[in-house]
Design a protein around this motif. Structure first.
Motif, PDB file in Angstrom:
ATOM      1  N   ASP A 126       0.992  -1.321  -0.021  1.00 57.26           N
ATOM      2  CA  ASP A 126       0.049   0.118  -0.013  1.00 57.26           C
ATOM      3  C   ASP A 126       0.898   1.314  -0.073  1.00 57.26           C
ATOM      4  N   LEU A 129       2.027   2.435  -3.171  1.00 63.77           N
ATOM      5  CA  LEU A 129       0.874   2.833  -4.252  1.00 63.77           C
ATOM      6  C   LEU A 129       0.481   4.333  -3.592  1.00 63.77           C
ATOM      7  N   ALA A 130       0.712   4.634  -2.309  1.00 64.31           N
ATOM      8  CA  ALA A 130      -0.359   5.942  -1.644  1.00 64.31           C
ATOM      9  C   ALA A 130       0.640   7.091  -1.358  1.00 64.31           C
ATOM     10  N   HIS A 131       1.857   6.894  -0.743  1.00 66.71           N
ATOM     11  CA  HIS A 131       2.794   7.806  -0.283  1.00 66.71           C
ATOM     12  C   HIS A 131       3.810   8.420  -0.905  1.00 66.71           C
ATOM     13  N   SER A 305       7.567   8.001 -20.386  1.00 69.65           N
ATOM     14  CA  SER A 305       6.392   8.261 -19.656  1.00 69.65           C
ATOM     15  C   SER A 305       6.140   8.188 -18.186  1.00 69.65           C
ATOM     16  N   SER A 334       7.841  10.279  -7.956  1.00 69.19           N
ATOM     17  CA  SER A 334       6.852   9.219  -7.560  1.00 69.19           C
ATOM     18  C   SER A 334       7.510   7.792  -7.411  1.00 69.19           C
ATOM     19  N   PRO A 335       7.134   7.340  -6.290  1.00 69.25           N
ATOM     20  CA  PRO A 335       7.458   5.969  -5.504  1.00 69.25           C
ATOM     21  C   PRO A 335       6.936   4.972  -6.844  1.00 69.25           C
TER      22      PRO A 335
ATOM     23  N   ALA B 106      -1.719   5.173   4.507  1.00 69.12           N
ATOM     24  CA  ALA B 106      -1.699   4.236   3.326  1.00 69.12           C
ATOM     25  C   ALA B 106      -3.075   3.733   3.201  1.00 69.12           C
ATOM     26  N   ASP B 107      -3.388   3.003   4.250  1.00 75.28           N
ATOM     27  CA  ASP B 107      -4.532   2.005   4.050  1.00 75.28           C
ATOM     28  C   ASP B 107      -5.917   2.903   3.982  1.00 75.28           C
ATOM     29  N   MET B 109      -6.323   4.949   1.695  1.00 80.22           N
ATOM     30  CA  MET B 109      -6.393   5.361   0.217  1.00 80.22           C
ATOM     31  C   MET B 109      -7.059   4.392  -0.481  1.00 80.22           C
ATOM     32  N   ASN B 111      -6.884   2.045  -2.452  1.00 82.63           N
ATOM     33  CA  ASN B 111      -5.487   1.144  -3.185  1.00 82.63           C
ATOM     34  C   ASN B 111      -6.216   0.080  -4.218  1.00 82.63           C
ATOM     35  N   LEU B 114      -6.930   1.554  -7.412  1.00 82.83           N
ATOM     36  CA  LEU B 114      -5.371   1.671  -7.920  1.00 82.83           C
ATOM     37  C   LEU B 114      -4.835   0.388  -8.556  1.00 82.83           C
ATOM     38  N   ARG B 115      -4.929  -0.658  -7.963  1.00 85.46           N
ATOM     39  CA  ARG B 115      -4.481  -1.859  -8.378  1.00 85.46           C
ATOM     40  C   ARG B 115      -5.271  -2.311  -9.472  1.00 85.46           C
ATOM     41  N   LEU B 118      -3.597  -0.495 -12.318  1.00 79.18           N
ATOM     42  CA  LEU B 118      -2.485  -0.782 -12.713  1.00 79.18           C
ATOM     43  C   LEU B 118      -2.470  -2.020 -13.512  1.00 79.18           C
ATOM     44  N   ARG B 119      -3.496  -2.902 -13.309  1.00 79.01           N
ATOM     45  CA  ARG B 119      -3.650  -4.338 -14.225  1.00 79.01           C
ATOM     46  C   ARG B 119      -4.265  -3.853 -15.402  1.00 79.01           C
ATOM     47  N   LEU B 121      -3.678  -0.907 -17.057  1.00 79.30           N
ATOM     48  CA  LEU B 121      -2.710  -0.252 -17.485  1.00 79.30           C
ATOM     49  C   LEU B 121      -1.721  -1.374 -18.236  1.00 79.30           C
ATOM     50  N   SER B 303      -3.703   9.065  -4.515  1.00 83.28           N
ATOM     51  CA  SER B 303      -2.452   8.734  -4.320  1.00 83.28           C
ATOM     52  C   SER B 303      -1.418   9.916  -4.149  1.00 83.28           C
ATOM     53  N   ALA B 304      -0.647   9.758  -3.241  1.00 86.63           N
ATOM     54  CA  ALA B 304       0.720  10.837  -3.418  1.00 86.63           C
ATOM     55  C   ALA B 304       1.846  10.312  -4.069  1.00 86.63           C
ATOM     56  N   SER B 305       1.702   8.978  -4.300  1.00 83.08           N
ATOM     57  CA  SER B 305       2.788   8.454  -5.228  1.00 83.08           C
ATOM     58  C   SER B 305       2.657   8.597  -6.660  1.00 83.08           C
ATOM     59  N   ILE B 306       1.381   8.800  -6.971  1.00 82.23           N
ATOM     60  CA  ILE B 306       1.345   9.147  -8.552  1.00 82.23           C
ATOM     61  C   ILE B 306       1.121  10.312  -8.750  1.00 82.23           C
ATOM     62  N   VAL B 336       1.527   7.554 -17.817  1.00 83.12           N
ATOM     63  CA  VAL B 336       1.286   6.544 -16.858  1.00 83.12           C
ATOM     64  C   VAL B 336       0.438   6.923 -15.607  1.00 83.12           C
TER      65      VAL B 336
END
Lengths: 454, 454
Positions: A126, A129-131, A305, A334-335, B106-107, B109, B111, B114-115, B118-119, B121, B303-306, B336
């Motif tokens: 998680d 994906l989130a932080h 990308s 971005s992580p 994180a939990d 968000m 997720n 998002l998962r 991702l699949r 994508l 998401s802060a990661s994306i 992406v």
């Protein structure tokens, strides 16, 4: 008119301020009052200033003219400036052919490795994906990069490396860290056009030295260091953009000695490294990251990308660079992006993929050179690797004219002067050999050259 | 010493330059020559300058002291400045509790959405995985955003919207576009600490007005507009950070009128919009994107990661902003990233997810307020939504002192003065109610307060 425009854009005069009287401004400029009257009238017609009956001229209404790096307007009409190629290629519709662009076709990229990486990420933690991630970026990817540096003989500590949002952002952060408006910055002539666009945004003075097949012309380089005292030199050593030239060991040594004597900092953009058939001299390696800063990214080899770049530099500069990245981007890259990149780089297939790409590019380079030769267009040199061919047009041809004609035929070319600070490259075009395979490219080029000749 | 340091950092004096003679500098500064001797000696001991026998003092060796936005040094020792909270929270190890940070656990968000994205994508087009994308960013995501704006009553054309690398980068681009060093920029007091960090990087003058529970103090606002002529006002309207306050319709109208009278441009950061239980006034909507620029991102909700942000502004400003983004980041945000975000936003689950989050935050807000109350810590107001509680400490407590003690106990707090330009918030802490659930947070706080009292 230019003097008043400058006062407004530099904000010596702001909205509502009174302009100098006609008489006094005429005296200042050493022109007749009637010349000033005409200039003021024209500026008023443009809307920049406004006459008030009986009280003179004032800077007009709605605030500061915003900072413009280039002429605005719809892409087709805009000037062939350092933004021209990027805007034309990035915003082109998929049917447009882009022999002038700076990236490989999508189906040349390691997409199946990326798809695997995406599926793995979809099962990941998680937090990834989130932080935001840490301020210097993914430790895994940084370790991978440090390992690659070590193989080149460049030992760097984890504190000397930070990840950024892109290679361009890496250079931008360094410029913010090092430069103040009005500083001189040295680039190669020709150089990657976006160096110029970026430096304009920093409001610095851009000075240049001619690039030779073995690196910058060192006599000119030394003269410029003495005369202009540039603060920074931005270059790329392996497979120089746009020429494809390679720095020789002698030039590298002499360059570093001159930099040391003049306290010059160097940004070495290493973005094409993985396209080299065998390693060539690197300023960052010779210097051991003292006055050379290495930057790079994965946009050319892995994915444009998934944005991520890096900065490797002196340890004592990194805290300041990290602060700047927090202030201007919040967090590192971005992580999700760094996880995907690390996953592809660490996988077994990347090295094999790059080997194939190098072979494919070598074949494309030869084929495109032959086709260009038949049009009288000749490479300045035959690069050892990469995807560029820097080519001279037949006598009398102007690459900007050809580029404007070709874009009407859905072909984006990269005309020489967008790469040239001195605008000495009218007769050059940069070709991307991987994007020149479409059989429609050469007829358009031939047609434009014929039309231009008339 | 400060005067010489300033000359060096502003580069009035550069490496190798001779310092003013002791006699002349003493006269300039209105101090005795012996004071100057002592200052020069100390600066020489620090290594900034160097004495040459019989010829005076010179600026020492290795180049320009790089631009520093804050004191360097290992995070623990550094000053409690606007970088303190970001650096402490971003670089904290996972065991550290972060009731001062600016994001959800994180939990919390979305997720699983998002998962899924991702699949999807991983089965998507090569071009999305491989290429830079267009300069304004994904048309799909831009259409989604424009649809959301229209529901608020804000009609904007596609040409008025561009995607950026993050919300922070959106503000940074606007600052680059609008500001010159030395300009005045207005912020709220308190305001989001990174506005200060960002504005320092632009070398502008930061001026502030006190924030009230219904928006900025309008009398003070009007006075500052007249006295300081700020070029830009940066604020967030819905669920103001750090106070959680909501702009009233009356303040919104008066604010826009004052902005119009003084030709002020406003950046409205809309990042917390989706946390509102019901919509509140927006400057961008009232003004119709004329002098108000809306920025936002998905870091808090999705998401802060994306990383991805956006700018919605006047059409005639967009070409310049796009050029600046090309110059400084090359291309728009990651395709992406924008594909993933568009996929989650368009999916049915996002709205339901945000409803749940709002309910969960309302409960956490009440619980945390009760626990804080038992320590004598009281919310300045009870926000309608979001995750912040801006709280006043008991008489005599200094939040920076508590923050320094708490970080030793693995708790990152957000002390008031990092949010306050006037440093008037010594007695305040900002709590993130979603990050304050860990039962270890309150004992650490209680212990620090008791220790500070002694």
């Amino acid at each position: 008119m230019a003097a008043i425009r400058l006062k407004v854009s530099s904000r010596a005069l702001v909205s509502g301020d009174r302009l100098p009287s006609i008489r006094s401004f005429a005296a200042t400029m050493g022109v007749s009052p009637s010349t000033v009257v005409e200039a003021y009238d024209r500026l008023a017609a443009e809307g920049l200033i406004r006459a008030r009956r009986g009280s003179g001229f004032y800077v007009a209404g709605s605030g500061l003219p915003p900072m413009t790096l280039s002429e605005a307007g719809p892409p087709r009409d805009r000037a062939v400036d350092p933004f021209w190629v990027s805007r034309q290629s990035l915003d082109a519709d998929p049917k447009v052919m882009k022999p002038g662009c700076g990236w490989l076709p999508a189906d040349w990229m390691p997409n199946s490795a990326l798809r695997r990486a995406l599926r793995t990420l979809a099962r990941g933690e998680d937090a990834v994906l989130a932080h935001y991630g840490s301020t210097r970026g993914s430790p895994t990817l940084r370790r991978l990069l440090l390992g690659r540096f070590a193989k080149e003989g460049l030992e760097a500590s984890p504190e000397q490396l930070m990840l950024t949002g892109s290679g361009t952002q890496a250079i931008d952060l360094i410029c913010r860290f090092m430069l103040r408006p009005g500083d001189a910055v040295l680039v190669d002539d020709p150089c990657y056009f976006n160096f110029q666009a970026l430096l304009r945004a920093h409001q610095v003075r851009i000075v240049s030295v001619p690039y030779t097949p073995t690196g910058p012309d060192m006599a000119a380089f030394e003269t410029v260091l003495t005369a202009e005292r540039p603060r920074l030199y931005i270059t790329n050593s392996a497979l120089h953009n746009p020429t494809g030239a390679t720095l020789s060991p002698q030039t590298a040594y002499r360059l570093l000695s001159a930099a040391s004597a003049h306290d010059l900092t160097i940004v070495e953009d290493d973005i094409f490294a993985d396209f080299e058939p065998e390693p060539s001299p690197r300023l960052a390696v010779l210097d051991g990251l003292d006055r050379v800063i290495r930057i790079g990214s994965f946009s050319k080899t892995l994915s444009a990308s998934i944005r991520c770049g890096y900065i490797a530099a002196r340890k004592d500069w990194m805290e300041g660079l990290v602060d700047l990245q927090v202030a201007t981007s919040f967090g590192g890259p971005s992580p999700v992006a760094t996880e995907l990149i690390a996953s592809v780089l660490a996988g077994g297939s990347y090295r094999k993929h790059m080997e194939e790409i190098r072979g494919r590019l070598a074949r494309a380079r030869r084929e495109v050179a032959i086709r260009l030769e038949s049009l009288g267009i000749r490479p300045w040199l035959m690069p050892r690797g990469g995807f560029y061919l820097w080519c001279r047009l037949p006598e009398g041809q102007d690459s900007a004219v050809l580029a404007r004609m070709a874009v009407e035929e859905k072909v984006v070319l990269a005309p020489g002067n967008v790469f040239s600070v001195s605008r000495a490259a009218t007769a050059f075009l940069r070709f991307n050999v991987a994007q020149s395979g479409d059989s429609r490219v050469f007829p358009v080029l031939r047609g434009a050259m014929a039309a231009a000749k008339k």
